[in-house]
Design an enzyme around this catalytic site. Structure first.
Site, PDB file in Angstrom:
ATOM      1  N   HIS A  69      -9.237 128.847  -5.951  1.00 20.05           N
ATOM      2  CA  HIS A  69     -10.735 129.251  -5.310  1.00 20.05           C
ATOM      3  C   HIS A  69     -11.381 128.103  -4.329  1.00 20.05           C
ATOM      4  O   HIS A  69     -12.054 128.535  -3.692  1.00 20.05           O
ATOM      5  CB  HIS A  69     -11.662 129.465  -6.428  1.00 20.05           C
ATOM      6  CG  HIS A  69     -11.917 128.399  -7.556  1.00 20.05           C
ATOM      7  ND1 HIS A  69     -10.911 127.690  -8.027  1.00 20.05           N
ATOM      8  CD2 HIS A  69     -13.340 127.647  -7.358  1.00 20.05           C
ATOM      9  CE1 HIS A  69     -11.852 126.674  -8.762  1.00 20.05           C
ATOM     10  NE2 HIS A  69     -12.862 126.916  -8.331  1.00 20.05           N
ATOM     11  N   ARG A  70     -11.086 127.006  -4.585  1.00 20.36           N
ATOM     12  CA  ARG A  70     -11.261 125.950  -3.582  1.00 20.36           C
ATOM     13  C   ARG A  70     -10.061 124.954  -2.987  1.00 20.36           C
ATOM     14  O   ARG A  70      -9.209 125.008  -3.954  1.00 20.36           O
ATOM     15  CB  ARG A  70     -12.364 125.043  -4.200  1.00 20.36           C
ATOM     16  CG  ARG A  70     -13.463 125.510  -4.603  1.00 20.36           C
ATOM     17  CD  ARG A  70     -14.755 125.097  -3.797  1.00 20.36           C
ATOM     18  NE  ARG A  70     -16.006 125.370  -4.315  1.00 20.36           N
ATOM     19  CZ  ARG A  70     -16.607 126.696  -4.285  1.00 20.36           C
ATOM     20  NH1 ARG A  70     -16.007 127.978  -3.709  1.00 20.36           N
ATOM     21  NH2 ARG A  70     -17.867 126.803  -5.077  1.00 20.36           N
ATOM     22  N   LYS A 110      -1.849 119.553 -11.077  1.00 18.64           N
ATOM     23  CA  LYS A 110      -1.238 118.451 -11.774  1.00 18.64           C
ATOM     24  C   LYS A 110       0.317 118.168 -11.424  1.00 18.64           C
ATOM     25  O   LYS A 110       0.858 119.563 -11.258  1.00 18.64           O
ATOM     26  CB  LYS A 110      -1.379 118.497 -13.390  1.00 18.64           C
ATOM     27  CG  LYS A 110      -1.456 117.064 -13.979  1.00 18.64           C
ATOM     28  CD  LYS A 110      -2.632 116.481 -13.680  1.00 18.64           C
ATOM     29  CE  LYS A 110      -2.980 115.257 -14.569  1.00 18.64           C
ATOM     30  NZ  LYS A 110      -4.287 114.676 -14.530  1.00 18.64           N
ATOM     31  N   SER A 367     -11.847 110.280  -5.959  1.00 15.88           N
ATOM     32  CA  SER A 367     -10.832 110.851  -5.002  1.00 15.88           C
ATOM     33  C   SER A 367     -11.504 111.759  -4.148  1.00 15.88           C
ATOM     34  O   SER A 367     -11.097 111.782  -2.954  1.00 15.88           O
ATOM     35  CB  SER A 367      -9.890 111.462  -6.115  1.00 15.88           C
ATOM     36  OG  SER A 367      -8.737 110.691  -6.319  1.00 15.88           O
TER      37      SER A 367
END
Ligand code: GLU
Length: 475
Positions: A69-70, A110, A367
């Protein structure tokens, strides 16, 4: 929603989903949106050969993308001899919620490589990492715009530098190539303060918790962090920095450190830096002169203390040992250290849990700062620093002129110093951790169906994710 306790401990993935289900039930999310948010968007599994000492070895790796979604989707890559797809999917899901809770505009992802890094030398690790990067890039699972890995268990700056360099060779036309991974060495596109960011985040999370007297009281404690007795599991990057900062800067007492080969205990407080040095030299915490050694490290999780900080791996506090945990509060520096079953038991027993999705979000927050630095191609603070210094000097001169007295040196020094990159990173991280906790505690206080900090954290995260699904629509 499944029952709170089952005989069988759910898998890590199930555990995360059950916790999310609990939050969704509390906030009344419709079934369609719930399924859209919870499902893992894509999982890549690769198997590739690398010739090691004349023999061909096959390596297995994964990259799971939980949400898009992002973009980019964000999350670390771990190197471990026990990795599997269930774990990678659970960790990718956690990244989605983690990014949402700290307002980092990324999806969740991940990766893992099934490997025992201690069996290979530096050059072999480089060869394996570059080959893994090639697989991820060719298959569309690594790029500055869509999927950006970072360090995790078993990886660090070194692996990130190899990955960035491999990507650059594959895509020299990509002007943002250096943003394809974060957690790089500072001289190689990294950002100041990233290495210690997760540990710093744990410190800032606890500092914020202790600013709220009511919350501290609810955890059967009083006062601030000063003198609090802490047990920490794992002296890796996260645990080491958290323990160091909390003891050296906040006056907390580290009374036990649990590692792979046992635990060391000293009720007067362990010197974290000395223990870390000992570990680096001897590759074990055994024979550390400043504390007593206990063979059965796992048992030390049950040690009486104020704050227990599991900073190692998932599933450390389970239905089996949860009834014996004596900590007043658990701050989850690792991902998923408390299973769903254990969570239910601890909640009932009144142990306050600051959940992973919030506590260890400092890493991905910094990050995000690194990624911004990379795509904007400029060091944070480069344009403002001298300007701020000039403003500070003018301010000091103005005060002196109007009052007729000299500004004391220590004030002059602090107001005439422009912020450098590390100052800005720390300020951004501190602000992020404070705001996120304030949002979580507001939900816990104001919403009747929410009874614990983990559920409140997920409610906050899911609300933001659901809103963005609603805004863009599902297609
Ligand atoms: N591996 C870290 C985590 O679990 C950092 C992820 C990142 O920086 O993208 O949050």
């Amino acid at each position: 929603m499944a029952s709170t306790q089952t005989d069988r401990e759910p898998t890590f993935r199930e555990s995360v989903d059950l916790m999310v289900d609990r939050a969704m039930a509390a906030m009344g999310v419709d079934k369609g949106t719930a399924t859209a948010i919870k499902s893992c968007n894509a999982v890549l599994k690769v198997q590739f050969p690398v010739k090691i000492r004349g023999k061909t070895e096959i390596f297995t790796g994964w990259r799971a993308v939980h949400s898009t979604h992002r973009l980019p989707a964000k999350g670390g890559i771990r190197y471990a001899p026990y990795a599997d797809q269930d774990e990678v999917e659970a960790l990718a899901a956690l990244m989605t919620y983690k990014c949402a809770i700290v307002d980092v505009p990324f999806g969740g992802s991940k990766g893992a490589l099934l490997i025992d890094p201690s069996r290979y030398d530096r050059d072999e690790m480089e060869m394996i990492t570059r080959r893994f990067t090639l697989e991820l890039t060719r298959k569309g699972f690594l790029s500055p715009a869509t999927n950006v890995p970072a360090p995790d268990v078993g990886t660090g700056q070194r692996e990130m530098a190899w990955m960035a360099d491999t990507y650059k060779h594959l895509h020299p036309e990509d002007i943002n190539y250096i943003a394809c991974v974060t957690g790089k060495p500072v001289h190689h596109g990294g950002i100041q303060g990233r290495v210690e960011a997760t540990g710093r985040g744990v410190q800032y999370a606890l500092r914020e918790f202790f600013r709220h007297g009511e919350d501290v009281k609810a955890a059967n404690m009083s006062g601030g962090l000063e003198g609090k007795r802490i047990v920490i599991q794992g002296l890796g990057n996260v645990g080491y920095h958290a323990a160091k900062f909390l003891s050296e800067e906040d006056g907390a007492r580290i009374i036990a450190v649990i590692e792979r080969d046992g635990a060391v205990l000293n009720d007067k407080g362990i010197q974290v830096e000395e223990l870390h040095q000992h570990m680096r030299e001897h590759r074990t915490i055994r024979n550390f002169p400043g504390a007593a050694f206990v063979e059965d490290g796992h048992k030390v999780l049950e040690q009486e203390c104020d704050i227990l900080i599991p900073a190692a791996l998932e599933g450390q506090i389970s239905q089996e040992n949860a009834p014996r945990i004596k900590a007043k509060m658990i701050a989850e520096a690792a991902n998923g250290p408390v299973t769903y079953g254990a969570d239910g038991i601890l909640n009932k027993r009144g142990v306050v849990i600051l959940p992973d999705a919030y506590v260890n979000a400092g890493g991905v927050t910094v990050s995000y700062f690194e990624w911004i630095r990379n795509i904007s191609h400029i060091r944070l603070g480069r344009m403002q620093r001298r300007h701020d210094e000039l403003r500070g000097r003018q301010m000091a001169a103005m005060v002196e002129e109007t009052t007729g007295s000299r500004v004391p040196d220590h004030f002059r020094e602090s107001i005439t110093r422009g912020a450098n990159e590390l100052d800005l990173v720390r300020s951004g991280l501190d602000d992020t951790m404070r705001l996120a906790y304030q949002e979580i505690r507001r939900i816990l206080r104001e919403e009747d169906a929410v009874c614990d900090l983990r559920t409140a954290t997920y409610v906050a995260a899911i609300r933001k994710i659901a809103r963005s699904y609603l805004d863009i629509g599902i297609y």
